[in-house]
Design a protein around this motif. Structure first.
Motif, PDB file in Angstrom:
ATOM      1  N   PRO B  26       0.807  -1.224   0.000  1.00 19.53           N
ATOM      2  CA  PRO B  26       0.000   0.000   0.000  1.00 19.53           C
ATOM      3  C   PRO B  26       0.844   1.279   0.000  1.00 19.53           C
ATOM      4  O   PRO B  26       2.036   1.241   0.314  1.00 19.53           O
ATOM      5  CB  PRO B  26      -0.805  -0.107   1.298  1.00 19.53           C
ATOM      6  N   VAL B  27       0.201   2.385  -0.303  1.00 18.24           N
ATOM      7  CA  VAL B  27       0.870   3.688  -0.353  1.00 18.24           C
ATOM      8  C   VAL B  27       1.524   4.012   0.999  1.00 18.24           C
ATOM      9  O   VAL B  27       0.883   3.883   2.044  1.00 18.24           O
ATOM     10  CB  VAL B  27      -0.149   4.803  -0.690  1.00 18.24           C
ATOM     11  N   GLY B  28       2.781   4.386   0.940  1.00 10.71           N
ATOM     12  CA  GLY B  28       3.452   4.904   2.128  1.00 10.71           C
ATOM     13  C   GLY B  28       3.903   3.878   3.143  1.00 10.71           C
ATOM     14  O   GLY B  28       4.333   4.216   4.242  1.00 10.71           O
ATOM     15  N   SER B  29       3.846   2.579   2.794  1.00 10.33           N
ATOM     16  CA  SER B  29       4.187   1.563   3.799  1.00 10.33           C
ATOM     17  C   SER B  29       5.694   1.448   4.017  1.00 10.33           C
ATOM     18  O   SER B  29       6.132   0.845   4.999  1.00 10.33           O
ATOM     19  CB  SER B  29       3.608   0.205   3.380  1.00 10.33           C
ATOM     20  N   GLY B  30       6.473   2.021   3.088  1.00 11.48           N
ATOM     21  CA  GLY B  30       7.928   1.968   3.257  1.00 11.48           C
ATOM     22  C   GLY B  30       8.639   1.206   2.148  1.00 11.48           C
ATOM     23  O   GLY B  30       9.769   0.737   2.332  1.00 11.48           O
ATOM     24  N   LEU B 137       3.750  -4.096   4.293  1.00  6.42           N
ATOM     25  CA  LEU B 137       2.674  -3.428   5.037  1.00  6.42           C
ATOM     26  C   LEU B 137       3.333  -2.566   6.098  1.00  6.42           C
ATOM     27  O   LEU B 137       4.505  -2.726   6.395  1.00  6.42           O
ATOM     28  CB  LEU B 137       1.805  -4.462   5.771  1.00  6.42           C
ATOM     29  N   ASP B 138       2.559  -1.666   6.703  1.00 10.38           N
ATOM     30  CA  ASP B 138       3.098  -1.040   7.912  1.00 10.38           C
ATOM     31  C   ASP B 138       2.088  -1.180   9.043  1.00 10.38           C
ATOM     32  O   ASP B 138       0.936  -1.544   8.807  1.00 10.38           O
ATOM     33  CB  ASP B 138       3.520   0.411   7.676  1.00 10.38           C
ATOM     34  N   VAL B 145      -4.843  -5.631   9.354  1.00  8.75           N
ATOM     35  CA  VAL B 145      -4.576  -5.765   7.919  1.00  8.75           C
ATOM     36  C   VAL B 145      -4.142  -7.172   7.477  1.00  8.75           C
ATOM     37  O   VAL B 145      -4.671  -7.703   6.498  1.00  8.75           O
ATOM     38  CB  VAL B 145      -3.566  -4.693   7.443  1.00  8.75           C
ATOM     39  N   PRO B 146      -3.224  -7.830   8.194  1.00  4.94           N
ATOM     40  CA  PRO B 146      -2.855  -9.184   7.747  1.00  4.94           C
ATOM     41  C   PRO B 146      -4.049 -10.136   7.722  1.00  4.94           C
ATOM     42  O   PRO B 146      -4.160 -10.991   6.846  1.00  4.94           O
ATOM     43  CB  PRO B 146      -1.826  -9.632   8.787  1.00  4.94           C
ATOM     44  N   VAL B 161       6.396  -6.421   7.609  1.00  6.09           N
ATOM     45  CA  VAL B 161       5.552  -5.489   8.362  1.00  6.09           C
ATOM     46  C   VAL B 161       6.480  -4.418   8.913  1.00  6.09           C
ATOM     47  O   VAL B 161       7.292  -4.679   9.814  1.00  6.09           O
ATOM     48  CB  VAL B 161       4.790  -6.205   9.489  1.00  6.09           C
ATOM     49  N   ASN B 162       6.376  -3.208   8.362  1.00  5.68           N
ATOM     50  CA  ASN B 162       7.344  -2.147   8.644  1.00  5.68           C
ATOM     51  C   ASN B 162       6.786  -1.146   9.662  1.00  5.68           C
ATOM     52  O   ASN B 162       5.610  -1.166   9.993  1.00  5.68           O
ATOM     53  CB  ASN B 162       7.674  -1.454   7.308  1.00  5.68           C
ATOM     54  N   LYS B 163       7.660  -0.279  10.104  1.00  2.00           N
ATOM     55  CA  LYS B 163       7.320   0.809  11.054  1.00  2.00           C
ATOM     56  C   LYS B 163       6.909   0.254  12.421  1.00  2.00           C
ATOM     57  O   LYS B 163       5.976   0.779  13.050  1.00  2.00           O
ATOM     58  CB  LYS B 163       6.225   1.738  10.496  1.00  2.00           C
ATOM     59  N   THR B 164       7.594  -0.772  12.858  1.00  5.13           N
ATOM     60  CA  THR B 164       7.270  -1.320  14.180  1.00  5.13           C
ATOM     61  C   THR B 164       7.510  -0.284  15.275  1.00  5.13           C
ATOM     62  O   THR B 164       6.920  -0.356  16.340  1.00  5.13           O
ATOM     63  CB  THR B 164       8.115  -2.574  14.487  1.00  5.13           C
ATOM     64  N   ASP B 165       8.360   0.713  14.977  1.00  4.91           N
ATOM     65  CA  ASP B 165       8.588   1.775  15.977  1.00  4.91           C
ATOM     66  C   ASP B 165       7.309   2.548  16.283  1.00  4.91           C
ATOM     67  O   ASP B 165       7.166   3.153  17.338  1.00  4.91           O
ATOM     68  CB  ASP B 165       9.696   2.721  15.484  1.00  4.91           C
ATOM     69  N   LEU B 166       6.343   2.506  15.335  1.00 10.17           N
ATOM     70  CA  LEU B 166       5.096   3.249  15.551  1.00 10.17           C
ATOM     71  C   LEU B 166       4.026   2.414  16.255  1.00 10.17           C
ATOM     72  O   LEU B 166       2.962   2.946  16.603  1.00 10.17           O
ATOM     73  CB  LEU B 166       4.534   3.742  14.205  1.00 10.17           C
TER      74      LEU B 166
END
Ligand SMILES: Nc1nc2c(ncn2[C@@H]2O[C@H](COP(=O)(O)OP(=O)(O)OP(=O)(O)O)[C@@H](O)[C@H]2O)c(=O)[nH]1
Ligand SMILES: [Mg+2]
Lengths: 291, 228
Positions: B26-30, B137-138, B145-146, B161-166
């Motif tokens: 998706p858009v912006g997931s990294g 994904l993020d 989502v998954p 699955v990215n942006k785990t910091d968030l």
């Protein structure tokens, strides 16, 4: 009608066409096309100008391609492979004629990109000596109508059908792009295309008529030696054609035996507005379509 | 095909060409962040090329060129005319042309990465374009989502699955995401990343290395799939 024409004209043919708007994106941005009414005028203008040129080039390419297919059948399936293969010369000349009818560098680039992608795809779908020799003759990509005509020949279509497919492509791509860009009612836009159908037929017939002049010319590429086209003795050709031109482009040396008069029979009704749109589109900051 | 490579219309044969890795999501997931990270991690040991599919600008290609992670000439941008998924799935001609242009100019290459334009959960790469694909994904879309699945989530060779910091900020439960992804992915791998914190995405880089290695040395990919 050859059924392969349906495949050729189908927008689902995987040859990169979906990413081109044929000037529609820039016309939308410039405010020239805002809804179905001015889209109808845009398409009519496009068909009468670039559409007719494309149809004639495609018909000529189909004629050349069909000759290439026939020749290779006679000479045992080998369309010739060397750099000096005379079968390449008419392709280069036809492509140069397309260049001469395309003033804008942006349009040339877009036409060549689409032609290259079409040949890449068509070579796998309809393997043919016509497409092989075109690909070798113009390795960076021939203009799309030339590629389309060669593909039509490879698929077994005749020049009139190639012309019809080219005329159809000249309006359907921009129409679809306008639907996406302006959120137009897709049914209303298809109604416009249906209204254009008689003009598509007329454009294809006009292209065929131009081609008759081309093929009837004594300098036409295949007339001197029916067994091995394009390898004819230049002197012969001079004797038979009163109006012999000489190519000055080094790439075209060897093609000088072809009469310029025959190539001049191909229409050159290009549209300056489309050239200008293509140039400003290239300079636009944001764009969804390649052209 | 394959008899003449002296023009730009034809695809080289399977043997000896670069592995083509699709990165979608998706858009912006990294995705672009991941491409940059892979260039950083793999660049020193591999010959790379990158193709981006930008939607509206050449933003991603420009970002990667500016990031200095790869010779700018080895990054090509493809435009997709309102339909990012068409360009990676239904009509891959422009992407194939770009991949082969890179191989022709800089080849032989080990790996060509194709980043798709940001799209929805149904967008996957055609096998005619990508030999292997990663779906990114993020966590900020939520931990549901998954579970929603879709071909990207369920069939990609690797799910990132990215942006785990968030995750703490958006209240996403990583164990839920991991469990749900496992349930729909039939044992295929899932990796959690924070490219913000690990600029080399080392876990993903290691997985990609393994895939490239299989492609070039053992002649097959995952699960005994044979290189054509
Ligand atoms: N907090 C956080 N931000 C991240 C991480 N990875 C990427 N970002 C940021 O997320 C934003 C989008 O990242 P991109 O890499 O451009 O995403 P993309 O998937 O390529 O986006 P599109 O190509 O537009 O679909 C950027 O501002 C990145 O800096 C991460 O691990 N953590
Ligand atoms: Mg991106």
């Amino acid at each position: 009608m050859h059924a392969a024409l349906l495949l050729l004209a189908d927008s689902r043919l995987p040859a990169g066409g979906h990413a081109h708007s044929g000037g529609a994106e820039e016309a939308v941005r410039a405010g020239t096309v805002t809804g179905p009414d001015d889209l109808a005028r845009f398409l009519r203008g496009r068909l009468a100008t670039a559409g007719l040129v494309a149809a004639a080039l495609a018909a000529a390419a189909c004629e050349l391609g069909s000759a290439a297919v026939d020749t290779s059948e006679r000479v045992d399936g080998d369309a010739g492979t060397g750099e000096g293969d005379p079968a390449m010369l008419p392709w280069r000349r036809l492509d140069a004629e397309a260049d001469a009818r395309t003033a804008s560098p942006a349009q040339r680039e877009a036409a060549r990109t689409q032609g290259r992608l079409l040949v890449r795809t068509a070579r796998r779908i309809w393997p043919s000596p016509a497409l092989e020799s075109l690909a070798r003759a113009v390795p960076d990509g021939a203009h799309h109508p030339v590629a389309l005509g060669a593909t039509a020949a490879a698929a077994g279509c005749d020049p009139g059908q190639a012309a019809l497919a080219a005329a159809y492509w000249s309006v359907t791509g921009p129409a679809t792009a306008a639907v996406r860009l302006l959120g137009l009612d897709p049914v209303a836009v298809h109604r416009l295309l249906a209204d254009l159908a008689p003009s598509l037929g007329a454009t294809a017939r006009a292209a065929r008529t131009a081609l008759h002049t081309w093929t009837a010319d004594p300098g036409a590429p295949w007339t001197t030696n029916p067994d091995v086209p394009w390898t004819a003795d230049p002197d012969d050709r001079r004797a038979s054609s009163p109006d012999i031109g000489r190519a000055t482009d080094p790439d075209l040396i060897g093609v000088e035996f072809m009469s310029d008069a025959c190539w001049a029979a191909l229409p050159a009704t290009t549209a300056p507005a489309l050239d200008l749109l293509a140039e400003s589109h290239l300079r636009a900051e944001t764009r969804l379509f390649v052209s | 095909m394959g008899a003449h490579h002296d023009d730009k219309h034809d695809a080289p044969d399977g043997h000896g060409r670069a592995l083509r890795l699709g990165i979608g999501g998706p858009v912006g997931s990294g995705k672009t962040a991941l491409v940059a990270a892979l260039c950083r991690s793999l660049g020193p040991s591999m010959r790379l090329g990158v193709v981006t599919n930008d939607i509206y600008t050449t933003e991603d290609a420009d970002f990667l060129r500016r990031a200095g992670v790869l010779d700018p000439d080895r990054i090509l941008a493809v435009q997709t005319g309102c339909c990012p998924h068409t360009a990676i799935r239904d009509d891959i001609a422009a992407n194939l042309d770009a991949v082969e242009t890179l191989e022709e100019r800089f080849g032989p290459l080990d790996l060509v990465i194709v980043e798709s334009g940001g799209d929805n959960l149904t967008a996957t790469f055609s096998r005619g374009l990508a030999d292997s694909q990663i779906f990114v994904l993020d966590v900020s879309g939520g931990d549901k989502v998954p579970r929603k699945g879709g071909p990207g989530v369920t069939t990609a060779d690797l799910l990132v699955v990215n942006k785990t910091d968030l995750a703490p900020m958006v209240g996403a439960d990583l164990t839920v995401m991991s469990r749900d992804a496992g349930a729909v992915r039939d044992g295929r791998p899932v990796l959690f990343t924070s490219i913000r914190e690990d600029g080399g995405a080392h876990g993903v880089a290691e997985w990609v290395s393994g895939v490239v290695d299989s492609w070039h040395h053992h002649g097959h990919l995952h699960d005994g799939e044979v290189v054509p």
